[in-house]
Enzyme design. Structure first.
Site, PDB file in Angstrom:
ATOM      1  N   SER A   1     -11.267  -0.576   2.966  1.00  0.00           N
ATOM      2  CA  SER A   1     -10.502  -1.158   4.069  1.00  0.00           C
ATOM      3  C   SER A   1      -9.799  -0.044   4.842  1.00  0.00           C
ATOM      4  CB  SER A   1      -9.479  -2.149   3.520  1.00  0.00           C
ATOM      5  OG  SER A   1      -8.699  -2.694   4.553  1.00  0.00           O
TER       6      SER A   1
ATOM      7  N   ARG B   1       0.827  -1.214   0.000  1.00  0.00           N
ATOM      8  CA  ARG B   1       0.000   0.000   0.000  1.00  0.00           C
ATOM      9  C   ARG B   1       0.862   1.265   0.000  1.00  0.00           C
ATOM     10  NH1 ARG B   1      -2.103  -3.622  -1.363  1.00  0.00           N
ATOM     11  NH2 ARG B   1      -3.945  -4.689  -0.583  1.00  0.00           N
TER      12      ARG B   1
ATOM     13  N   GLU C   1      -4.889   2.523   6.662  1.00  0.00           N
ATOM     14  CA  GLU C   1      -4.640   2.486   5.225  1.00  0.00           C
ATOM     15  C   GLU C   1      -5.303   3.686   4.559  1.00  0.00           C
ATOM     16  OE1 GLU C   1      -6.219  -0.352   1.605  1.00  0.00           O
ATOM     17  OE2 GLU C   1      -5.412  -1.318   3.390  1.00  0.00           O
TER      18      GLU C   1
END
Length: 295
Positions: A217, A167, A287
């Site tokens: 998420s 990420r 995230e």
């Protein structure tokens, strides 16, 4: 209206909650929708010359905009969304919808993009975050990108220079903005590609709260653990702050169930991080990006 930018779609004091997946976010001073690279350059040159801050919002799928909004220019690439194929190389502008781009690959029986068939957002945001799911990620197929530097210059970045991680990409540090990206795909069997995409979409529908506004998420996967399981173990499933709650369907998601605010999201995220660390010793790392000013 800004005379120097006449002809460009620019909206003043526009509420960003109408453009984010979370349905939260205060106003942008100027919300701009360039139709091409020339209009984009005009906006950035004007902003830099007049010392006005600017940023690109993308599709705002893994993002929370605070309730006070964003000062200066917010640029959206909705109109920069062309997707082209050259042999097995797919090139997409930053504003191209990620899910729709995977459908282009499917239509031409090209494999490699199946993992992204249900990920909301734009090509630019996917590269920025090295988006991934079900064992695949952007880094696996990325060739190169054209980016706009904070100074308004256009340059090319290779896969090696992008320094992808989980990420993560180097442009999260440099401030460069993806304008377009190229991906290396392979010839595949059309039926097999369709079956795999159908399978992944079915898994998403079973496990994720797609029926509610959310930022996707919320937390990165901690080494050796799953964020959703740690949140469940802390008895936080269904926990609510204001209009935002931890999804009962998937604890790794936070959903806007009752006209929630960015403040609700931030307070819930902070509470989950604190409680999970107390119960498991693991500190979750968000995230989702949180930007803008608080009220």
């Amino acid at each position: 209206m800004i005379a120097e930018l006449e002809g460009i779609d620019i909206r003043e004091n526009e509420a960003l909650k109408h453009y984010t997946y979370t349905q939260v976010g205060g106003p942008a001073d100027f919300l701009a929708f360039p139709r091409n690279h020339y209009e984009l350059s005009r906006i950035v040159d004007y902003a830099n010359h007049n010392h006005i801050p600017w940023m690109v919002l993308g599709n705002a799928s893994n993002l929370i905009v605070r309730d006070g909004g964003i000062r200066g220019f917010v640029i959206m690439f909705d109109k920069l969304n062309t997707v082209r194929l050259n042999g097995y190389t797919l090139e997409a502008e930053a504003g191209a919808n990620l899910i729709e781009t995977t459908k282009v690959a499917k239509f031409h029986s090209l494999t490699g993009f199946e993992f992204a068939c249900g990920i909301p957002g734009s090509i630019g945001g996917a590269v920025f975050m090295n988006a991934g799911a079900y064992g695949g990620e952007i880094a696996h197929i990325f060739l190169s990108a054209k980016v706009l530097t904070p100074e308004g210059k256009i340059k090319k970045i290779s896969a090696r220079e992008m320094a992808f991680g989980y990420r993560h990409s180097v442009i999260q540090e440099t401030g460069d903005i993806v304008i377009s990206a190229k991906f290396a795909l392979k010839p595949g069997n059309h039926d097999s590609i369709c079956q795999e995409m159908n399978r992944l979409n079915h898994l998403r529908q079973l496990k994720q709260p797609l029926e509610f506004p959310s930022c996707g998420s919320v937390f990165k996967r901690p080494p050796g653990h799953f964020a959703g399981q740690l949140i469940m173990d802390a008895n936080l499933k269904g926990h609510r702050v204001g209009g935002v709650e931890v999804s009962k369907k998937h604890a790794g998601f936070m959903i806007n169930v009752a006209d929630g605010s960015a403040k609700d999201y931030e307070e819930l995220i902070a509470h989950v991080i604190k409680t999970v660390e107390q119960t498991s010793g693991v500190r979750l790392e968000p995230e989702v990006r949180i930007i803008g000013e608080s009220l």
